[in-house]
Structure formats: C-alpha cells, structure tokens
Design a protein around this motif. Structure first.
Motif, PDB file in Angstrom:
ATOM      1  N   MET A   1       0.844  -1.173   0.000  1.00  0.00           N
ATOM      2  CA  MET A   1       0.000   0.000   0.000  1.00  0.00           C
ATOM      3  C   MET A   1       0.890   1.238   0.000  1.00  0.00           C
ATOM      4  SD  MET A   1      -3.200   0.882   2.551  1.00  0.00           S
ATOM      5  CE  MET A   1      -2.902  -0.596   3.437  1.00  0.00           C
ATOM      6  N   ALA A   2       0.807   2.044  -1.043  1.00  0.00           N
ATOM      7  CA  ALA A   2       1.645   3.228  -1.172  1.00  0.00           C
ATOM      8  C   ALA A   2       0.875   4.478  -0.757  1.00  0.00           C
ATOM      9  CB  ALA A   2       2.113   3.372  -2.613  1.00  0.00           C
ATOM     10  N   GLN A   3       1.616   5.440  -0.245  1.00  0.00           N
ATOM     11  CA  GLN A   3       0.971   6.702   0.104  1.00  0.00           C
ATOM     12  C   GLN A   3       0.724   7.506  -1.171  1.00  0.00           C
ATOM     13  OE1 GLN A   3       2.939   9.834   2.578  1.00  0.00           O
ATOM     14  NE2 GLN A   3       1.211   9.396   3.930  1.00  0.00           N
ATOM     15  N   VAL A   4      -0.474   8.075  -1.266  1.00  0.00           N
ATOM     16  CA  VAL A   4      -0.852   8.900  -2.412  1.00  0.00           C
ATOM     17  C   VAL A   4      -0.906  10.339  -1.922  1.00  0.00           C
ATOM     18  CG1 VAL A   4      -2.569   9.275  -4.216  1.00  0.00           C
ATOM     19  CG2 VAL A   4      -2.209   6.974  -3.316  1.00  0.00           C
ATOM     20  N   GLU A   5      -0.435  11.271  -2.753  1.00  0.00           N
ATOM     21  CA  GLU A   5      -0.415  12.680  -2.365  1.00  0.00           C
ATOM     22  C   GLU A   5      -0.924  13.546  -3.496  1.00  0.00           C
ATOM     23  OE1 GLU A   5       2.966  16.032  -1.508  1.00  0.00           O
ATOM     24  OE2 GLU A   5       3.140  14.146  -0.404  1.00  0.00           O
ATOM     25  N   ALA A   6      -1.758  14.515  -3.132  1.00  0.00           N
ATOM     26  CA  ALA A   6      -2.251  15.513  -4.081  1.00  0.00           C
ATOM     27  C   ALA A   6      -1.998  16.887  -3.472  1.00  0.00           C
ATOM     28  CB  ALA A   6      -3.741  15.319  -4.329  1.00  0.00           C
ATOM     29  N   THR A   7      -1.379  17.779  -4.246  1.00  0.00           N
ATOM     30  CA  THR A   7      -1.081  19.125  -3.757  1.00  0.00           C
ATOM     31  C   THR A   7      -1.510  20.150  -4.793  1.00  0.00           C
ATOM     32  OG1 THR A   7       0.817  18.347  -2.478  1.00  0.00           O
ATOM     33  CG2 THR A   7       0.761  20.692  -2.998  1.00  0.00           C
ATOM     34  N   THR A   8      -2.097  21.222  -4.317  1.00  0.00           N
ATOM     35  CA  THR A   8      -2.417  22.354  -5.179  1.00  0.00           C
ATOM     36  C   THR A   8      -2.147  23.633  -4.396  1.00  0.00           C
ATOM     37  OG1 THR A   8      -4.073  23.284  -6.694  1.00  0.00           O
ATOM     38  CG2 THR A   8      -4.883  22.465  -4.582  1.00  0.00           C
ATOM     39  N   GLU A   9      -1.868  24.710  -5.103  1.00  0.00           N
ATOM     40  CA  GLU A   9      -1.565  25.965  -4.425  1.00  0.00           C
ATOM     41  C   GLU A   9      -2.045  27.147  -5.254  1.00  0.00           C
ATOM     42  OE1 GLU A   9       2.944  27.093  -5.391  1.00  0.00           O
ATOM     43  OE2 GLU A   9       2.757  25.181  -4.322  1.00  0.00           O
ATOM     44  N   ARG A  85     -11.521  10.647  10.342  1.00  0.00           N
ATOM     45  CA  ARG A  85     -11.696   9.514  11.257  1.00  0.00           C
ATOM     46  C   ARG A  85     -12.078   8.239  10.512  1.00  0.00           C
ATOM     47  NH1 ARG A  85     -15.285  11.713  16.393  1.00  0.00           N
ATOM     48  NH2 ARG A  85     -13.686  13.069  17.311  1.00  0.00           N
ATOM     49  N   ASN A  86     -12.593   8.374   9.285  1.00  0.00           N
ATOM     50  CA  ASN A  86     -13.087   7.217   8.529  1.00  0.00           C
ATOM     51  C   ASN A  86     -12.069   6.607   7.577  1.00  0.00           C
ATOM     52  OD1 ASN A  86     -15.582   7.612   9.755  1.00  0.00           O
ATOM     53  ND2 ASN A  86     -16.326   8.906   8.091  1.00  0.00           N
ATOM     54  N   SER A  87     -10.886   7.205   7.465  1.00  0.00           N
ATOM     55  CA  SER A  87      -9.874   6.701   6.539  1.00  0.00           C
ATOM     56  C   SER A  87      -8.502   7.226   6.950  1.00  0.00           C
ATOM     57  CB  SER A  87     -10.192   7.148   5.099  1.00  0.00           C
ATOM     58  OG  SER A  87      -9.915   8.529   4.942  1.00  0.00           O
ATOM     59  N   SER A  88      -7.515   6.965   6.121  1.00  0.00           N
ATOM     60  CA  SER A  88      -6.157   7.454   6.383  1.00  0.00           C
ATOM     61  C   SER A  88      -5.934   8.858   5.815  1.00  0.00           C
ATOM     62  CB  SER A  88      -5.143   6.485   5.764  1.00  0.00           C
ATOM     63  OG  SER A  88      -5.328   6.435   4.350  1.00  0.00           O
ATOM     64  N   MET A  89      -6.970   9.474   5.244  1.00  0.00           N
ATOM     65  CA  MET A  89      -6.818  10.755   4.556  1.00  0.00           C
ATOM     66  C   MET A  89      -6.560  11.908   5.534  1.00  0.00           C
ATOM     67  SD  MET A  89      -9.251  12.414   1.630  1.00  0.00           S
ATOM     68  CE  MET A  89     -10.608  12.792   2.706  1.00  0.00           C
ATOM     69  N   TRP A 111      -3.036  10.044   1.626  1.00  0.00           N
ATOM     70  CA  TRP A 111      -3.768   8.884   2.131  1.00  0.00           C
ATOM     71  C   TRP A 111      -3.046   7.618   1.693  1.00  0.00           C
ATOM     72  CZ3 TRP A 111      -5.223  11.699  -2.071  1.00  0.00           C
ATOM     73  CH2 TRP A 111      -5.487  11.013  -3.261  1.00  0.00           C
ATOM     74  N   ASN A 112      -3.363   6.516   2.360  1.00  0.00           N
ATOM     75  CA  ASN A 112      -2.801   5.218   1.996  1.00  0.00           C
ATOM     76  C   ASN A 112      -3.607   4.660   0.837  1.00  0.00           C
ATOM     77  OD1 ASN A 112      -0.943   5.353   4.103  1.00  0.00           O
ATOM     78  ND2 ASN A 112      -2.370   4.412   5.531  1.00  0.00           N
ATOM     79  N   GLY A 113      -2.955   4.490  -0.292  1.00  0.00           N
ATOM     80  CA  GLY A 113      -3.624   4.006  -1.490  1.00  0.00           C
ATOM     81  C   GLY A 113      -3.791   2.495  -1.481  1.00  0.00           C
ATOM     82  N   ALA A 114      -4.563   2.026  -2.414  1.00  0.00           N
ATOM     83  CA  ALA A 114      -4.788   0.588  -2.581  1.00  0.00           C
ATOM     84  C   ALA A 114      -3.518  -0.074  -3.104  1.00  0.00           C
ATOM     85  CB  ALA A 114      -5.940   0.357  -3.561  1.00  0.00           C
ATOM     86  N   GLY A 115      -3.467  -1.376  -2.985  1.00  0.00           N
ATOM     87  CA  GLY A 115      -2.349  -2.133  -3.533  1.00  0.00           C
ATOM     88  C   GLY A 115      -2.671  -2.611  -4.940  1.00  0.00           C
TER      89      GLY A 115
END
Length: 147
Positions: A1-9, A85-89, A111-115
């Motif tokens: 399970m890899a961490q997924v990241e989204a960033t905007t500015e 509280r409902n996910s790793s997000m 968040w922790n992504g799917a495998g």
C-alpha cells in the motif's frame, strides 16, 4: 500500500491572516467555498479551527464517494490539519505571507492508497482529480477574500 499525495496551491490577493481565518471558519465560510463535489456538509463540534469536527461527502469521481468525518487541528501558525476519522486521509492547509498584502495557500492531501493494479491507477489519476477539486475550492476562497 503506497501513500498517495495531491497538492495544489494559489497566490491570493489578501493578507495571510484574513485568508487563514476564512479557511478555519467551518461554521460560516467553508461551506460556501466547496464545489459540487462536496455534499452533506455539517459542523458537528466547534466550527472555528482547532477542535472542530466536520462531516461531508466527497465525490471524487462518478463512482467514488468518500464519507469524511474530519477532526481539525492547528499544529502551528498558518497550518490547519483535517484528519479523517473514517480513513487514512489527511489534508493540510498552509497559508503564508507572499508580500504586498498577498499570501500563498497550499493544500496537500495524503492517504494510503490501494495495492496492486488498482493502487497503480489510484496513484496515477487520483492526485490530478483531487487537485482539480481543490483548485476550485481555492478559486472560491480567492473570490471570497480578495478585495
């Protein structure tokens, strides 16, 4: 399970304190900033920054809806963290001065992504989709605070 990241500015033509106050105002301002991807918005505790508990549903795609119950903290000046509280997000808002009555707002969600193959597609496409959603939030934020 890899961490997924989204960033905007975005650079916003308003001072950092005004912008941060708007971001942290879940009771009055925040619901007005959310695009159509958000529904069932409800402040359950607090309403202003640290100690707020807020609920919404986030429809990232036509098939993917996240039921989010977010605890809000302010770990340092200019930083607001929303932990689901409902996910790793976890979404972090950072507001810093950018000179001449302007500021920079950065929104990062991890968040922790799917495998497996599903995880590959999630890591490839989800950050772009979430980035577009938060681009809309930041555009609405700028419109609400810029003079």
């Amino acid at each position: 399970m890899a961490q997924v990241e989204a960033t905007t500015e975005r650079i916003v033509a308003a001072d950092a304190e005004t912008v941060f106050d708007a971001v942290a105002d879940y009771e009055n301002t925040r619901a007005k900033l959310l695009p159509e991807h958000f529904s069932e918005y409800e402040v359950r505790e607090g309403g202003d920054g640290e100690g707020t508990l807020v609920h919404w549903k986030l429809q990232a795609t036509s098939k993917r809806v996240r039921d989010c119950l977010l605890e809000v903290t302010e770990p340092s000046d200019g930083r607001l963290v929303e932990k689901d509280r409902n996910s790793s997000m976890v979404t972090t808002w950072t507001v810093t001065p950018a000179g001449d009555g302007r500021c920079k707002v950065v929104v990062t969600t991890v968040w922790n992504g799917a495998g497996g193959i599903g995880g590959f597609f999630e890591k490839t496409f989800a950050p772009k989709g979430l980035g577009r959603i938060y681009d809309a939030v930041l555009a609405n934020l700028a419109a609400s605070v810029e003079k």
